[in-house]
Structure formats: structure tokens, C-alpha cells
Scaffold this motif. Sequence first.
Motif, PDB file in Angstrom:
ATOM      1  N   ILE A 110      32.586  34.938  41.573  1.00 34.20           N
ATOM      2  CA  ILE A 110      31.938  33.645  41.357  1.00 34.20           C
ATOM      3  C   ILE A 110      32.204  33.073  39.961  1.00 34.20           C
ATOM      4  CG2 ILE A 110      29.714  34.460  40.463  1.00 34.20           C
ATOM      5  CD1 ILE A 110      30.194  31.738  43.142  1.00 34.20           C
ATOM      6  N   LEU A 111      32.485  33.958  38.969  1.00 27.67           N
ATOM      7  CA  LEU A 111      32.736  33.508  37.601  1.00 27.67           C
ATOM      8  C   LEU A 111      33.919  34.248  36.996  1.00 27.67           C
ATOM      9  CD1 LEU A 111      29.251  33.278  35.789  1.00 27.67           C
ATOM     10  CD2 LEU A 111      30.699  31.395  36.542  1.00 27.67           C
ATOM     11  N   ASP A 112      34.513  33.635  35.994  1.00 33.17           N
ATOM     12  CA  ASP A 112      35.577  34.277  35.220  1.00 33.17           C
ATOM     13  C   ASP A 112      34.923  35.153  34.148  1.00 33.17           C
ATOM     14  OD1 ASP A 112      37.901  35.029  33.968  1.00 33.17           O
ATOM     15  OD2 ASP A 112      38.271  33.074  33.036  1.00 33.17           O
ATOM     16  N   TRP A 113      34.297  36.249  34.600  1.00 28.20           N
ATOM     17  CA  TRP A 113      33.577  37.149  33.695  1.00 28.20           C
ATOM     18  C   TRP A 113      34.551  37.759  32.676  1.00 28.20           C
ATOM     19  CZ3 TRP A 113      28.361  37.266  34.220  1.00 28.20           C
ATOM     20  CH2 TRP A 113      27.812  36.930  35.457  1.00 28.20           C
ATOM     21  N   THR A 114      34.187  37.736  31.397  1.00 28.12           N
ATOM     22  CA  THR A 114      35.079  38.296  30.381  1.00 28.12           C
ATOM     23  C   THR A 114      35.242  39.801  30.546  1.00 28.12           C
ATOM     24  OG1 THR A 114      33.206  38.449  28.840  1.00 28.12           O
ATOM     25  CG2 THR A 114      34.590  36.473  28.703  1.00 28.12           C
ATOM     26  N   PHE A 115      34.202  40.505  30.996  1.00 28.45           N
ATOM     27  CA  PHE A 115      34.299  41.960  31.105  1.00 28.45           C
ATOM     28  C   PHE A 115      35.197  42.394  32.260  1.00 28.45           C
ATOM     29  CE2 PHE A 115      31.066  41.237  34.294  1.00 28.45           C
ATOM     30  CZ  PHE A 115      31.259  42.254  35.215  1.00 28.45           C
ATOM     31  N   ALA A 116      35.508  41.478  33.164  1.00 32.01           N
ATOM     32  CA  ALA A 116      36.346  41.807  34.324  1.00 32.01           C
ATOM     33  C   ALA A 116      37.643  41.014  34.319  1.00 32.01           C
ATOM     34  CB  ALA A 116      35.577  41.539  35.611  1.00 32.01           C
ATOM     35  N   ARG A 117      38.041  40.526  33.150  1.00 32.08           N
ATOM     36  CA  ARG A 117      39.258  39.718  33.047  1.00 32.08           C
ATOM     37  C   ARG A 117      40.444  40.597  32.656  1.00 32.08           C
ATOM     38  NH1 ARG A 117      38.506  35.471  28.756  1.00 32.08           N
ATOM     39  NH2 ARG A 117      37.059  34.565  30.286  1.00 32.08           N
ATOM     40  N   ARG A 118      41.556  40.368  33.300  1.00 28.83           N
ATOM     41  CA  ARG A 118      42.770  41.137  33.035  1.00 28.83           C
ATOM     42  C   ARG A 118      43.974  40.208  33.150  1.00 28.83           C
ATOM     43  NH1 ARG A 118      43.092  46.668  36.199  1.00 28.83           N
ATOM     44  NH2 ARG A 118      41.760  47.264  34.446  1.00 28.83           N
ATOM     45  N   ARG A 119      45.035  40.521  32.401  1.00 32.55           N
ATOM     46  CA  ARG A 119      46.289  39.768  32.547  1.00 32.55           C
ATOM     47  C   ARG A 119      47.423  40.747  32.819  1.00 32.55           C
ATOM     48  NH1 ARG A 119      46.914  35.791  28.224  1.00 32.55           N
ATOM     49  NH2 ARG A 119      44.645  35.750  28.323  1.00 32.55           N
ATOM     50  N   GLN A 120      48.354  40.300  33.632  1.00 33.38           N
ATOM     51  CA  GLN A 120      49.421  41.191  34.073  1.00 33.38           C
ATOM     52  C   GLN A 120      50.683  40.401  34.372  1.00 33.38           C
ATOM     53  OE1 GLN A 120      48.389  44.201  37.089  1.00 33.38           O
ATOM     54  NE2 GLN A 120      50.138  43.512  38.278  1.00 33.38           N
ATOM     55  N   THR A 121      51.813  40.940  33.944  1.00 38.87           N
ATOM     56  CA  THR A 121      53.096  40.359  34.330  1.00 38.87           C
ATOM     57  C   THR A 121      53.316  40.649  35.804  1.00 38.87           C
ATOM     58  OG1 THR A 121      53.995  40.693  32.114  1.00 38.87           O
ATOM     59  CG2 THR A 121      55.572  40.348  33.908  1.00 38.87           C
ATOM     60  N   LEU A 122      53.610  39.625  36.570  1.00 38.84           N
ATOM     61  CA  LEU A 122      53.683  39.761  38.026  1.00 38.84           C
ATOM     62  C   LEU A 122      55.043  40.265  38.476  1.00 38.84           C
ATOM     63  CD1 LEU A 122      51.897  36.424  39.020  1.00 38.84           C
ATOM     64  CD2 LEU A 122      50.882  38.714  38.864  1.00 38.84           C
TER      65      LEU A 122
ATOM     66  N   ALA B  95      43.317  42.647  41.991  1.00 40.85           N
ATOM     67  CA  ALA B  95      42.790  41.308  41.711  1.00 40.85           C
ATOM     68  C   ALA B  95      41.846  40.833  42.802  1.00 40.85           C
ATOM     69  CB  ALA B  95      43.939  40.306  41.565  1.00 40.85           C
ATOM     70  N   LEU B  96      40.727  40.254  42.369  1.00 39.39           N
ATOM     71  CA  LEU B  96      39.824  39.589  43.293  1.00 39.39           C
ATOM     72  C   LEU B  96      40.080  38.091  43.330  1.00 39.39           C
ATOM     73  CD1 LEU B  96      36.405  41.356  42.564  1.00 39.39           C
ATOM     74  CD2 LEU B  96      37.768  41.521  44.648  1.00 39.39           C
ATOM     75  N   LYS B  97      40.416  37.521  42.165  1.00 40.24           N
ATOM     76  CA  LYS B  97      40.650  36.071  42.104  1.00 40.24           C
ATOM     77  C   LYS B  97      41.580  35.761  40.936  1.00 40.24           C
ATOM     78  CE  LYS B  97      38.138  31.667  42.329  1.00 40.24           C
ATOM     79  NZ  LYS B  97      38.535  31.375  43.717  1.00 40.24           N
ATOM     80  N   ILE B  98      42.651  35.062  41.212  1.00 44.35           N
ATOM     81  CA  ILE B  98      43.563  34.614  40.156  1.00 44.35           C
ATOM     82  C   ILE B  98      42.932  33.397  39.472  1.00 44.35           C
ATOM     83  CG2 ILE B  98      45.890  33.837  39.585  1.00 44.35           C
ATOM     84  CD1 ILE B  98      45.816  36.645  40.768  1.00 44.35           C
ATOM     85  N   ARG B  99      42.826  33.471  38.160  1.00 45.64           N
ATOM     86  CA  ARG B  99      42.181  32.377  37.414  1.00 45.64           C
ATOM     87  C   ARG B  99      43.195  31.379  36.841  1.00 45.64           C
ATOM     88  NH1 ARG B  99      36.889  32.646  39.010  1.00 45.64           N
ATOM     89  NH2 ARG B  99      36.261  34.847  39.078  1.00 45.64           N
ATOM     90  N   SER B 100      44.315  31.884  36.324  1.00 46.35           N
ATOM     91  CA  SER B 100      45.296  30.981  35.715  1.00 46.35           C
ATOM     92  C   SER B 100      46.632  31.684  35.592  1.00 46.35           C
ATOM     93  CB  SER B 100      44.827  30.518  34.324  1.00 46.35           C
ATOM     94  OG  SER B 100      44.722  31.627  33.439  1.00 46.35           O
ATOM     95  N   MET B 101      47.641  30.893  35.300  1.00 45.47           N
ATOM     96  CA  MET B 101      48.988  31.397  35.050  1.00 45.47           C
ATOM     97  C   MET B 101      49.330  31.038  33.604  1.00 45.47           C
ATOM     98  SD  MET B 101      50.835  33.094  37.184  1.00 45.47           S
ATOM     99  CE  MET B 101      50.006  32.479  38.627  1.00 45.47           C
ATOM    100  N   VAL B 102      49.713  32.033  32.814  1.00 42.62           N
ATOM    101  CA  VAL B 102      50.016  31.794  31.408  1.00 42.62           C
ATOM    102  C   VAL B 102      51.241  30.896  31.294  1.00 42.62           C
ATOM    103  CG1 VAL B 102      50.694  32.872  29.222  1.00 42.62           C
ATOM    104  CG2 VAL B 102      49.027  34.004  30.720  1.00 42.62           C
ATOM    105  N   ASN B 103      51.122  29.835  30.503  1.00 42.55           N
ATOM    106  CA  ASN B 103      52.249  28.926  30.284  1.00 42.55           C
ATOM    107  C   ASN B 103      53.150  29.496  29.192  1.00 42.55           C
ATOM    108  OD1 ASN B 103      53.953  26.724  29.509  1.00 42.55           O
ATOM    109  ND2 ASN B 103      52.491  25.299  30.420  1.00 42.55           N
ATOM    110  N   PRO B 104      54.447  29.691  29.470  1.00 43.26           N
ATOM    111  CA  PRO B 104      55.357  30.251  28.455  1.00 43.26           C
ATOM    112  C   PRO B 104      55.430  29.407  27.184  1.00 43.26           C
ATOM    113  CG  PRO B 104      56.400  30.244  30.625  1.00 43.26           C
ATOM    114  CD  PRO B 104      55.139  29.441  30.751  1.00 43.26           C
ATOM    115  N   ALA B 105      55.062  28.132  27.272  1.00 45.09           N
ATOM    116  CA  ALA B 105      55.137  27.248  26.113  1.00 45.09           C
ATOM    117  C   ALA B 105      53.998  27.486  25.118  1.00 45.09           C
ATOM    118  CB  ALA B 105      55.131  25.788  26.570  1.00 45.09           C
ATOM    119  N   GLY B 106      53.038  28.336  25.491  1.00 45.97           N
ATOM    120  CA  GLY B 106      51.937  28.627  24.576  1.00 45.97           C
ATOM    121  C   GLY B 106      50.601  28.198  25.127  1.00 45.97           C
TER     122      GLY B 106
END
Length: 201
Positions: free
Chosen positions: A50-62, A84-95
Motif C-alpha cells: 500500500i505504501l513505498d515503505w522505506t524499510f522495505a525499499r530495495r533497488r536492483q539491476t534487472l 518484489a511486491l510492487k515496482i515503484r520506479s525505474m532509475v533514470n540513467p540521466a540522474g
Amino acid sequence: MAIVSPVRIGNMALSHIGASSIIESLTENVPEANQINLWYDFSREQALEILDWTFARRRQTLALHSDDAPEGVWTFRYQYPADALKIRSMVNPAGKLADASPFEIEMSDDGTEKTILTDVEDAIAVYTFNTQATTLFPPMFIEALSYLLAHHISFPLTGSPEIKKEMLQTYIALVRVAQAYNALEGQADPPRDAQHIRDRA
């Protein structure tokens, strides 16, 4: 903070619905334990999503998926992270100050698994992962989860639709408060000007 376990969260849920007894284990052969055992993991995953909880946030190269991306629509198709339960965003290579990178979720060609479609090469996804580590759960999440669990178990144990409704309303209210608390853990960049303003610069 006191040690928190699924059993403790389950007993909190029982307390919310006015139950007179508590459980010592999820495997006890009593109605209370049976209902908590049935609904605990389902409720935990719902509360995480339901939320983008900080304690459950992870980033990974796909990792690239074996199916091709839909031609003329997207450039790359990636595997959906197993945890993953829910994808929140995709990191933009431009920063991080660049516009968000578009993506969407679509089933694989054989319809057996979720995949991620995007135009980003070597994509990195930010997502909520399926954590079961109760020691990492912040108090606000624990309280919200206990009320959501109470919502699910209340009718089988009390027969009261009013209690079931009240538990859901309390959960929703807690999520709204938690959203504000969750946003305080970190410092966001200032908002960017709209594209048409940047184009004039």
C-alpha cells in the motif's frame, strides 16, 4: 522497542477486536490461531504494497527476460524481481533530477510470469520487497498491519460486520498518517520546473 513477532502482531489484532484470549503459537489448534495463520502473510503483503515503505525499499539491476519487448512499443523486457511486491520506479540513467523513466508491467508471452517493459538499457528498479523480518518493522507499520489483520479475522471470530468495518477504517486512517511519517525519513530534491519552462531556459 519490544520484540515483535507474527504471534505478537496476531495478539494485537485479537486485542483490537475484543478477543478475551491470546495465542502462544500460530500452529495452535484454536480458532484464533487458525484465522491468524490463514490471514497473516496475506495481510503483511497487502500492508507492504500500500505504501513505498522505506524499510522495505530495495533497488536492483534487472535481468533481461527471454521474451522480446513488444516491437514498436518498448525497447527492453526485464524479469520481475522474485522478491518484489510492487515496482515503484525505474532509475533514470540521466540522474535523479531527470524525469521519471516510463515503464509498465506486462505478463510474459506464455502468461506465466510478470515482466517489466521500459526503454531504459541496463535498467535499475526501485521496489518494495517481500520482507518478513519483523525486527525491521517500524511501529507505524506494525500498528497498521495489526488492524488490517484484525479486519480479516474479525468476522470469523466475532460474527460482527460492524467490527470488521471499524478495523478497516482504522487501518485506512493509519496508512494515511504513516504516509506522512514515512516521507519524513529522507530529504527529497526540490521540485523541478515544468518542461515548457526548462525549454525556455
